[in-house]
Design a protein around this motif. Structure first.
Motif, PDB file in Angstrom:
ATOM      1  N   SER A   1      17.323 -33.844 -19.190  1.00 16.13           N
ATOM      2  CA  SER A   1      16.011 -34.116 -18.611  1.00 16.13           C
ATOM      3  C   SER A   1      16.151 -35.170 -17.522  1.00 16.13           C
ATOM      4  CB  SER A   1      15.041 -34.609 -19.698  1.00 16.13           C
ATOM      5  OG  SER A   1      13.805 -34.966 -19.127  1.00 16.13           O
TER       6      SER A   1
ATOM      7  N   GLU B   1       7.922 -30.398 -22.193  1.00 14.54           N
ATOM      8  CA  GLU B   1       7.100 -29.457 -21.431  1.00 14.54           C
ATOM      9  C   GLU B   1       6.185 -30.200 -20.464  1.00 14.54           C
ATOM     10  OE1 GLU B   1       5.717 -25.403 -20.730  1.00 14.54           O
ATOM     11  OE2 GLU B   1       7.474 -26.262 -21.683  1.00 14.54           O
TER      12      GLU B   1
ATOM     13  N   ASP C   1       8.242 -31.916 -17.591  1.00  9.46           N
ATOM     14  CA  ASP C   1       8.679 -30.930 -16.584  1.00  9.46           C
ATOM     15  C   ASP C   1       7.537 -30.548 -15.650  1.00  9.46           C
ATOM     16  OD1 ASP C   1      11.219 -30.965 -17.571  1.00  9.46           O
ATOM     17  OD2 ASP C   1      11.106 -29.048 -18.627  1.00  9.46           O
TER      18      ASP C   1
ATOM     19  N   LYS D   1      10.076 -29.831 -10.158  1.00  2.79           N
ATOM     20  CA  LYS D   1       9.868 -28.724 -11.095  1.00  2.79           C
ATOM     21  C   LYS D   1      11.169 -28.237 -11.746  1.00  2.79           C
ATOM     22  CE  LYS D   1       5.547 -28.921 -10.244  1.00  2.79           C
ATOM     23  NZ  LYS D   1       4.697 -29.620 -11.214  1.00  2.79           N
ATOM     24  N   ARG D   2      12.016 -29.174 -12.135  1.00  7.40           N
ATOM     25  CA  ARG D   2      13.224 -28.820 -12.871  1.00  7.40           C
ATOM     26  C   ARG D   2      12.878 -28.483 -14.320  1.00  7.40           C
ATOM     27  NH1 ARG D   2      16.174 -34.059 -10.424  1.00  7.40           N
ATOM     28  NH2 ARG D   2      13.980 -34.674 -10.517  1.00  7.40           N
ATOM     29  N   VAL D   3      13.677 -27.628 -14.926  1.00  9.08           N
ATOM     30  CA  VAL D   3      13.424 -27.173 -16.298  1.00  9.08           C
ATOM     31  C   VAL D   3      14.472 -27.768 -17.230  1.00  9.08           C
ATOM     32  CG1 VAL D   3      13.214 -25.193 -17.831  1.00  9.08           C
ATOM     33  CG2 VAL D   3      12.386 -25.034 -15.478  1.00  9.08           C
ATOM     34  N   THR D   4      13.999 -28.490 -18.234  1.00 12.22           N
ATOM     35  CA  THR D   4      14.897 -29.130 -19.204  1.00 12.22           C
ATOM     36  C   THR D   4      15.315 -28.132 -20.280  1.00 12.22           C
ATOM     37  OG1 THR D   4      13.825 -31.268 -18.857  1.00 12.22           O
ATOM     38  CG2 THR D   4      15.066 -31.001 -20.891  1.00 12.22           C
TER      39      THR D   4
ATOM     40  N   ASP E   1       7.206 -33.295 -13.098  1.00 15.90           N
ATOM     41  CA  ASP E   1       8.358 -33.440 -12.208  1.00 15.90           C
ATOM     42  C   ASP E   1       8.041 -32.841 -10.837  1.00 15.90           C
ATOM     43  OD1 ASP E   1      10.792 -33.598 -10.962  1.00 15.90           O
ATOM     44  OD2 ASP E   1      11.856 -32.281 -12.342  1.00 15.90           O
TER      45      ASP E   1
END
Length: 517
Positions: free
Chosen positions: A37, A260, A263, A269-272, A266
């Motif tokens: 993250s 959620e 993200d 818009k990066r996805v953990t 962010d």
């Protein structure tokens, strides 16, 4: 910000204050290093405070509780390896946004007393009802009745002016002010203000009860004596495993929801990876339990503050843990000069950014089916707590889906040709038992002496319950002088698609033709 929140949650949990600091340090350094993250910050969470308090009352010692924390961490690692992180993706977007706004509102409401020097409730609380029976609003009311500390108000006013000046003017006009964050200036200014008040205006001096209260060790040996270690002799105690499972489930759920939400905040818009996050949290809880720390989860308040401070990578999360360790070990006396009212103003600003009025307007314009789960989530969080608010929001969201599903089972078209009424009912792509009521209602309203076409050509799947409804309608159609025509999908040679045969009075394998009387 992490400092008073770690201390406050430890205080509310009935655990040693140092255990909260350990959890904050491990959450930053260990969890931050393993997680992918970019912004998520982990540490002790308010949602676990009640569970910890109840556990410590039932357990014979804090050391037994630490063993449960380790077991909870092991379970989280297993959940991560089993790819259970996918659960976090099943929460509606509007519920997550409602969670963010609800937390923002509760932060503002909870920090107002601290800003005015009325610190009856612990820093970091997020429950509407307090342990003493008071609630969020009665606490503010008591504050207005005369529990105001003048020195705290002076510090809060100065802090708020600095934050607004930084946010609205300086950072927009001069790029250099982006390098130095407003909250850091607020902390430094509040310490200076407290020292000035103490020297020149003693009547406005802020008491120690309204300041940060970090345990101060007189020597290296006394510092290390604050660490506690688990009692492994209780490995046969079934209550320890039950508590460990409870910690794992609640901490994992809060973490997945926070991931959620983070993200969504962010800007890139990066996805953990939620599975990796569970593994990281589990590792952090094992280490925290081994050295005397509280359970760890990812927390939205610190994570959102990290994002609003313009962090770019997870290095900021790791460094926050490093700085926390250095400050607690080397300069606890300096930390104890920070007024809580200054930190409250920083949190109020974070709360406002999470719950801006523009977000409410944006969700409202999307329609009632989006706005209703959003507002219910907020009300549940503000008037009960985080998990209840999320449960209510998801419940309303599920109800909205059911209503929409009920309405979207079919399309009805009525026309007249050569004096004869022609009714066409086109079924949706996927029709299940939830659509049964709407289809029964539609078929029952078809008048006599009508030609009805039930068009299933666009349907990929039709549940048995709906097929049974159509079967019953065909059986009784002749009595009502209704001529029924079924329009079937094109089927492959080996397809197992079935249709109802009135002649045979059962469902049989469909023939590869488009229309069949």
């Amino acid at each position: 910000m992490a400092l008073p929140l770690c201390l406050g949650i430890a205080l509310a949990s009935g655990a040693p204050l140092f255990s909260g600091l350990i959890a904050g340090i491990i959450g930053g350094i260990v969890v931050g290093s393993i997680s992918d993250s970019a912004h998520g910050v982990s540490g002790p969470a308010a949602g676990l405070a009640v569970i910890i308090l109840d556990a410590l009352e039932r357990m014979d010692s804090f050391e037994i509780f630490l063993l449960a924390v380790i077991i909870g961490g092991v379970i989280q690692i297993i959940l991560g390896l089993a790819r259970s992180g996918v659960i976090g993706y099943f929460f509606p977007s509007t519920v997550i946004k409602g969670m963010l706004s609800g937390i923002g509102i509760i932060i503002i409401l909870k920090q107002i007393p601290h800003a005015f020097g009325f610190d009856k409730e612990w820093m970091g609380s997020d429950s509407f009802i307090q342990v003493d029976g008071e609630n969020t609003f009665t606490l503010i009311w008591k504050l207005l009745l005369g529990h105001i500390t003048p020195g705290a108000v002076i510090v809060a006013a100065i802090s708020l002016m600095i934050l607004l000046l930084w946010e609205l003017y300086l950072t927009k006009k001069y790029s250099i002010f982006k390098l130095i964050q407003g909250p850091i200036v607020v902390v430094a200014a509040s310490i200076c203000c407290q020292l000035i008040l103490k020297s020149y205006f003693p009547q406005y001096t802020i008491g120690a009860e309204h300041m940060v209260s970090v345990p101060v060790a007189g020597s290296i040996s006394s510092f290390f004596s604050q660490f506690s270690f688990p009692d492994f002799s209780q490995l046969g105690n079934k209550d320890v495993y039950f508590l460990g499972a409870t910690i794992a489930i609640v901490a994992s759920l809060e973490t997945l929801l926070c991931v959620e939400a983070t993200d969504k905040l962010d800007p890139h818009k990066r996805v953990t990876s939620t599975n990796r996050e569970l593994f990281a949290q589990g590792t952090g809880n094992i280490i925290s339990g081994l050295i005397g720390g509280l359970p760890i989860t990812q927390v939205i308040v610190r994570s959102s503050a990290n994002i609003h401070a313009d962090s770019r990578t997870k290095l900021s999360t790791i460094l926050h843990g490093v700085f926390l360790l250095i400050c607690v070990a080397l300069i606890p006396g300096v930390l104890n000069l920070i007024p809580l009212s200054a930190l409250a103003c920083i949190l109020i600003m974070v709360g406002y950014k999470l719950s801006k009025p523009s977000l409410f307007i944006q969700i409202y314009k999307l329609g009632w089916d989006q706005f209703l789960p959003f507002i219910v989530t907020i009300l549940g969080i503000v008037f009960v707590d985080l998990l209840v608010g999320l449960g209510l929001g998801c419940g309303v969201g599920a109800a909205v889906v059911l209503i929409r599903n009920y309405k979207n089972s079919h399309f009805l078209h009525i026309e007249t040709s050569n004096g004869e009424k022609q009714t066409r009912i086109t079924l949706a792509e996927d029709v299940n038992f939830l659509n049964k009521g709407a289809i029964i209602k539609e078929l029952s309203r078809i008048p006599g002496k009508t030609c009805v076409t039930i068009d299933m050509s666009k349907s990929n799947s039709i549940d048995y319950d709906v097929r049974e409804v159509i079967e019953d309608f065909i059986k009784t159609a002749e009595d009502r002088d209704i001529n029924v025509k079924l329009k079937l999908p094109l089927v492959e040679k080996n397809s197992r698609e079935e249709i109802y045969s009135k002649k045979l009075d059962k469902w049989v394998l469909a023939l590869p033709i488009k229309d069949k009387l």
